[in-house]
Enzyme design. Structure first.
Site, PDB file in Angstrom:
ATOM      1  N   LYS A  96       7.913  -2.671  -5.853  1.00 14.55           N
ATOM      2  CA  LYS A  96       7.585  -2.680  -7.536  1.00 14.55           C
ATOM      3  C   LYS A  96       7.447  -4.022  -8.035  1.00 14.55           C
ATOM      4  O   LYS A  96       6.246  -4.226  -8.563  1.00 14.55           O
ATOM      5  CB  LYS A  96       8.139  -1.840  -8.493  1.00 14.55           C
ATOM      6  CG  LYS A  96       8.030  -0.288  -7.844  1.00 14.55           C
ATOM      7  CD  LYS A  96       6.863   0.511  -7.836  1.00 14.55           C
ATOM      8  CE  LYS A  96       6.282   1.868  -7.641  1.00 14.55           C
ATOM      9  NZ  LYS A  96       4.559   2.538  -8.220  1.00 14.55           N
ATOM     10  N   ASP A 115      -5.466  11.633  -1.951  1.00 15.60           N
ATOM     11  CA  ASP A 115      -4.013  11.518  -1.949  1.00 15.60           C
ATOM     12  C   ASP A 115      -3.706  12.425  -0.593  1.00 15.60           C
ATOM     13  O   ASP A 115      -3.788  12.527   0.081  1.00 15.60           O
ATOM     14  CB  ASP A 115      -3.460  12.704  -2.407  1.00 15.60           C
ATOM     15  CG  ASP A 115      -1.606  13.028  -3.306  1.00 15.60           C
ATOM     16  OD1 ASP A 115      -1.320  12.882  -4.125  1.00 15.60           O
ATOM     17  OD2 ASP A 115      -1.098  13.069  -1.816  1.00 15.60           O
ATOM     18  N   ASP A 118      -4.273   8.404   2.743  1.00 18.05           N
ATOM     19  CA  ASP A 118      -2.949   7.556   3.353  1.00 18.05           C
ATOM     20  C   ASP A 118      -3.480   6.365   3.306  1.00 18.05           C
ATOM     21  O   ASP A 118      -3.640   5.468   4.109  1.00 18.05           O
ATOM     22  CB  ASP A 118      -2.474   8.060   5.238  1.00 18.05           C
ATOM     23  CG  ASP A 118      -1.103   7.552   5.383  1.00 18.05           C
ATOM     24  OD1 ASP A 118      -0.712   7.048   4.516  1.00 18.05           O
ATOM     25  OD2 ASP A 118      -0.811   7.947   6.340  1.00 18.05           O
ATOM     26  N   VAL A 119      -2.128   6.277   2.345  1.00 16.70           N
ATOM     27  CA  VAL A 119      -2.888   4.564   1.970  1.00 16.70           C
ATOM     28  C   VAL A 119      -1.676   3.350   2.606  1.00 16.70           C
ATOM     29  O   VAL A 119      -2.539   2.504   2.764  1.00 16.70           O
ATOM     30  CB  VAL A 119      -2.017   4.011   0.207  1.00 16.70           C
ATOM     31  CG1 VAL A 119      -3.105   5.424  -1.290  1.00 16.70           C
ATOM     32  CG2 VAL A 119      -0.896   4.737   0.375  1.00 16.70           C
ATOM     33  N   TYR A 154      12.596   0.757  -3.308  1.00 16.45           N
ATOM     34  CA  TYR A 154      12.124   0.744  -4.006  1.00 16.45           C
ATOM     35  C   TYR A 154      11.362  -0.222  -5.173  1.00 16.45           C
ATOM     36  O   TYR A 154      11.132  -0.628  -5.842  1.00 16.45           O
ATOM     37  CB  TYR A 154      11.975   1.806  -4.746  1.00 16.45           C
ATOM     38  CG  TYR A 154      11.057   2.642  -5.961  1.00 16.45           C
ATOM     39  CD1 TYR A 154      10.501   3.212  -6.008  1.00 16.45           C
ATOM     40  CD2 TYR A 154      11.667   2.558  -7.179  1.00 16.45           C
ATOM     41  CE1 TYR A 154       9.100   3.792  -6.189  1.00 16.45           C
ATOM     42  CE2 TYR A 154      10.680   2.971  -7.882  1.00 16.45           C
ATOM     43  CZ  TYR A 154       9.508   3.465  -7.984  1.00 16.45           C
ATOM     44  OH  TYR A 154       9.156   4.329  -8.833  1.00 16.45           O
ATOM     45  N   THR A 196       8.177  13.968 -13.695  1.00 14.99           N
ATOM     46  CA  THR A 196       7.420  14.469 -12.595  1.00 14.99           C
ATOM     47  C   THR A 196       8.150  15.063 -10.655  1.00 14.99           C
ATOM     48  O   THR A 196       9.087  14.271 -11.126  1.00 14.99           O
ATOM     49  CB  THR A 196       6.541  12.763 -11.980  1.00 14.99           C
ATOM     50  OG1 THR A 196       7.155  12.190 -11.510  1.00 14.99           O
ATOM     51  CG2 THR A 196       6.282  12.565 -13.416  1.00 14.99           C
ATOM     52  N   ASN A 223      -1.920   4.205  -7.151  1.00 15.79           N
ATOM     53  CA  ASN A 223      -1.155   5.102  -8.389  1.00 15.79           C
ATOM     54  C   ASN A 223      -0.014   5.494  -6.783  1.00 15.79           C
ATOM     55  O   ASN A 223       1.510   5.636  -7.429  1.00 15.79           O
ATOM     56  CB  ASN A 223      -1.381   5.613  -9.104  1.00 15.79           C
ATOM     57  CG  ASN A 223      -0.096   6.640  -9.838  1.00 15.79           C
ATOM     58  OD1 ASN A 223       0.297   6.456 -10.843  1.00 15.79           O
ATOM     59  ND2 ASN A 223      -0.060   7.837  -9.298  1.00 15.79           N
TER      60      ASN A 223
HETATM   61  N1  LIG Z   1       8.209   9.223 -11.867  1.00 16.85           N
HETATM   62  C1  LIG Z   1       9.189   8.426 -12.445  1.00 16.85           C
HETATM   63  O1  LIG Z   1       9.805   8.283 -13.629  1.00 16.85           O
HETATM   64  C2  LIG Z   1       8.142   6.646 -12.767  1.00 16.85           C
HETATM   65  C3  LIG Z   1       8.652   5.509 -13.195  1.00 16.85           C
HETATM   66  C4  LIG Z   1       8.184   4.840 -12.808  1.00 16.85           C
HETATM   67  C5  LIG Z   1       7.109   3.842 -11.856  1.00 16.85           C
HETATM   68  N2  LIG Z   1       6.557   5.164 -11.092  1.00 16.85           N
HETATM   69  C6  LIG Z   1       5.186   5.058 -10.785  1.00 16.85           C
HETATM   70  O2  LIG Z   1       4.416   5.868 -10.358  1.00 16.85           O
HETATM   71  C7  LIG Z   1       3.469   6.601  -9.716  1.00 16.85           C
HETATM   72  C8  LIG Z   1       3.120   8.250  -9.459  1.00 16.85           C
HETATM   73  O3  LIG Z   1       4.411   8.689  -9.399  1.00 16.85           O
HETATM   74  P1  LIG Z   1       5.251   9.957 -10.419  1.00 16.85           P
HETATM   75  O4  LIG Z   1       6.085  10.145 -10.709  1.00 16.85           O
HETATM   76  O5  LIG Z   1       3.746  10.697 -10.280  1.00 16.85           O
HETATM   77  O6  LIG Z   1       5.073  10.853  -8.398  1.00 16.85           O
HETATM   78  P2  LIG Z   1       5.345  11.820  -7.646  1.00 16.85           P
HETATM   79  O7  LIG Z   1       5.609  12.448  -6.228  1.00 16.85           O
HETATM   80  O8  LIG Z   1       4.727  12.821  -8.666  1.00 16.85           O
HETATM   81  O9  LIG Z   1       3.630  11.580  -7.053  1.00 16.85           O
HETATM   82  C9  LIG Z   1       2.866  10.756  -5.902  1.00 16.85           C
HETATM   83  C10 LIG Z   1       1.802  11.197  -5.756  1.00 16.85           C
HETATM   84  O10 LIG Z   1       1.315   9.638  -4.378  1.00 16.85           O
HETATM   85  C11 LIG Z   1       1.143  10.364  -3.165  1.00 16.85           C
HETATM   86  N3  LIG Z   1       1.675  10.209  -1.707  1.00 16.85           N
HETATM   87  C12 LIG Z   1       2.465   9.295  -1.163  1.00 16.85           C
HETATM   88  N4  LIG Z   1       2.550   9.470  -0.057  1.00 16.85           N
HETATM   89  C13 LIG Z   1       1.048   9.086  -0.529  1.00 16.85           C
HETATM   90  C14 LIG Z   1       0.066   8.376   1.063  1.00 16.85           C
HETATM   91  N5  LIG Z   1       0.821   7.439   2.319  1.00 16.85           N
HETATM   92  N6  LIG Z   1      -1.221   7.982   1.173  1.00 16.85           N
HETATM   93  C15 LIG Z   1      -1.436   9.048  -0.170  1.00 16.85           C
HETATM   94  N7  LIG Z   1      -0.744   9.451  -1.126  1.00 16.85           N
HETATM   95  C16 LIG Z   1       0.407   9.665  -1.408  1.00 16.85           C
HETATM   96  C17 LIG Z   1       2.022  12.349  -3.083  1.00 16.85           C
HETATM   97  O11 LIG Z   1       1.670  13.298  -2.464  1.00 16.85           O
HETATM   98  C18 LIG Z   1       2.455  12.108  -4.786  1.00 16.85           C
HETATM   99  O12 LIG Z   1       1.198  13.334  -4.660  1.00 16.85           O
HETATM  100  C19 LIG Z   1       4.298   5.965  -8.711  1.00 16.85           C
HETATM  101  O13 LIG Z   1       3.544   4.263  -8.185  1.00 16.85           O
HETATM  102  C20 LIG Z   1       5.821   5.534  -9.235  1.00 16.85           C
HETATM  103  O14 LIG Z   1       6.206   4.698  -8.382  1.00 16.85           O
HETATM  104  C21 LIG Z   1       7.467   6.746 -11.725  1.00 16.85           C
END
Ligand SMILES: NC(=O)c1ccc[n+]([C@@H]2O[C@H](COP(=O)([O-])OP(=O)(O)OC[C@H]3O[C@@H](n4cnc5c(N)ncnc54)[C@H](O)[C@@H]3O)[C@@H](O)[C@H]2O)c1
Length: 262
Positions: A171, A45, A71-72, A167, A202, A98
């Site tokens: 995706k 992360d 950093d991805v 976004y 989340t 993710n």
């Molecule tokens: N929460 C939802 O409703 C939802 C719905 C559909 C898809 N998603 C997808 O699920 C996945 C996880 O989302 P979430 O809801 O857990 O989000 P979140 O914001 O809780 O977690 C995302 C994590 O990614 C990390 N991150 C951000 N930029 C980064 C980078 N450059 N390098 C490394 N890490 C980085 C953040 O620090 C955080 O810990 C994502 O791909 C999101 O698009 C989420």
């Protein structure tokens, strides 16, 4: 904070995994689930304290976990992190791509969307996914095969998220990458699938969750009538990552309360 259990039934016992975005939300729940089911897990992360606190909690329960700052969007960062995890565990079997951002208040429909917001979103969500897959797959090939799971989104399948053009496009890209990579690596023992979470509780969607009218409007579109939890999405990722999904590749497993069915 809820207690975590010891390994449940060893569904990924002996496997070695990396999870990006593991400091929060779905990534954190996935790292926890994989570790509880017997995998050694590296939590990658950009927010190292968050990843470290998640890893520490797992270690306190006797599970194998390490946090790695990543950093991805940076290829050297991803390459070093994947290498560090593979070296620590003696190889890799599972890659969960993710990490993502959703820029509420900045993402917009195309005519109002700034190039900067577009680029920042695509950089983390699609380029970051690609870089994780690129270096993750190299490690899987060196280990003789494995499983990649990408976190996609209903917004990449349908145009329902009005005003979230960057976004949604990012995706959709992850969905395309899943399918072509499934074909690329099928004969080399690597499966590539994606999970499609719905509206999941989340920090990513906290601004909607805290707004009663927006939350209710969102829930109207969910056949099951509620949000999902990060743990529920982690269960779907665990399945795809495990050998139970040995005949699944190129698939998109919805875990979305039925949003994409209607
Ligand atoms: N929460 C939802 O409703 C939802 C719905 C559909 C898809 N998603 C997808 O699920 C996945 C996880 O989302 P979430 O809801 O857990 O989000 P979140 O914001 O809780 O977690 C995302 C994590 O990614 C990390 N991150 C951000 N930029 C980064 C980078 N450059 N390098 C490394 N890490 C980085 C953040 O620090 C955080 O810990 C994502 O791909 C999101 O698009 C989420």
């Amino acid at each position: 904070m809820k207690a975590i259990g010891c390994p449940i039934s060893g569904r990924v016992a002996g496997k070695r995994a990396i999870v990006t975005g593991a400091g929060s939300g779905i990534g954190r729940a996935t790292a926890e689930r994989l570790a509880r089911e017997g995998a050694a897990v590296a939590l990658l992360d950009i927010d190292l304290p968050a990843a470290e606190s998640a890893a520490e909690r797992l270690r306190e329960h006797g599970l194998e976990a390490r946090a790695i700052h990543t950093d991805v969007t940076s290829e050297p960062s991803v390459e070093v992190s994947v290498g560090e995890a593979a070296a620590a565990f003696g190889g890799l079997d599972i890659v969960v791509a993710n990490a993502a951002i959703q820029l509420f208040g900045e993402d917009d429909r195309a005519d109002r969307l700034s190039l900067d917001v577009w680029r920042r979103t695509l950089d983390v969500n699609l380029t970051g996914c690609f870089l994780t897959c690129k270096h993750g797959v190299r490690a899987l090939l060196a280990s003789g095969g494995g499983s990649v799971v990408i976190t996609a989104s209903p917004t990449g399948l349908f145009g329902r998220a009005r005003g979230f053009d960057a976004y949604s496009a990012s995706k959709a890209g992850t969905y395309g990458l899943t399918r072509v990579m499934a074909n690329d690596y099928a004969r080399e023992g690597i499966r590539v699938n994606c999970v499609i979470p719905g509206f999941t509780d989340t920090p990513l969607v906290a601004s909607i969750m805290q707004d009663d009218s927006r939350r209710e409007a969102m829930l109207e579109s969910v056949p099951l009538g509620r949000t999902g939890s990060a743990d529920e999405v982690a269960s779907a990722i665990l399945f795809l990552a495990s050998d139970e999904a040995a005949y699944c590749t190129g698939s998109a497993l919805t875990c979305d309360g039925g949003i994409t069915a209607v």
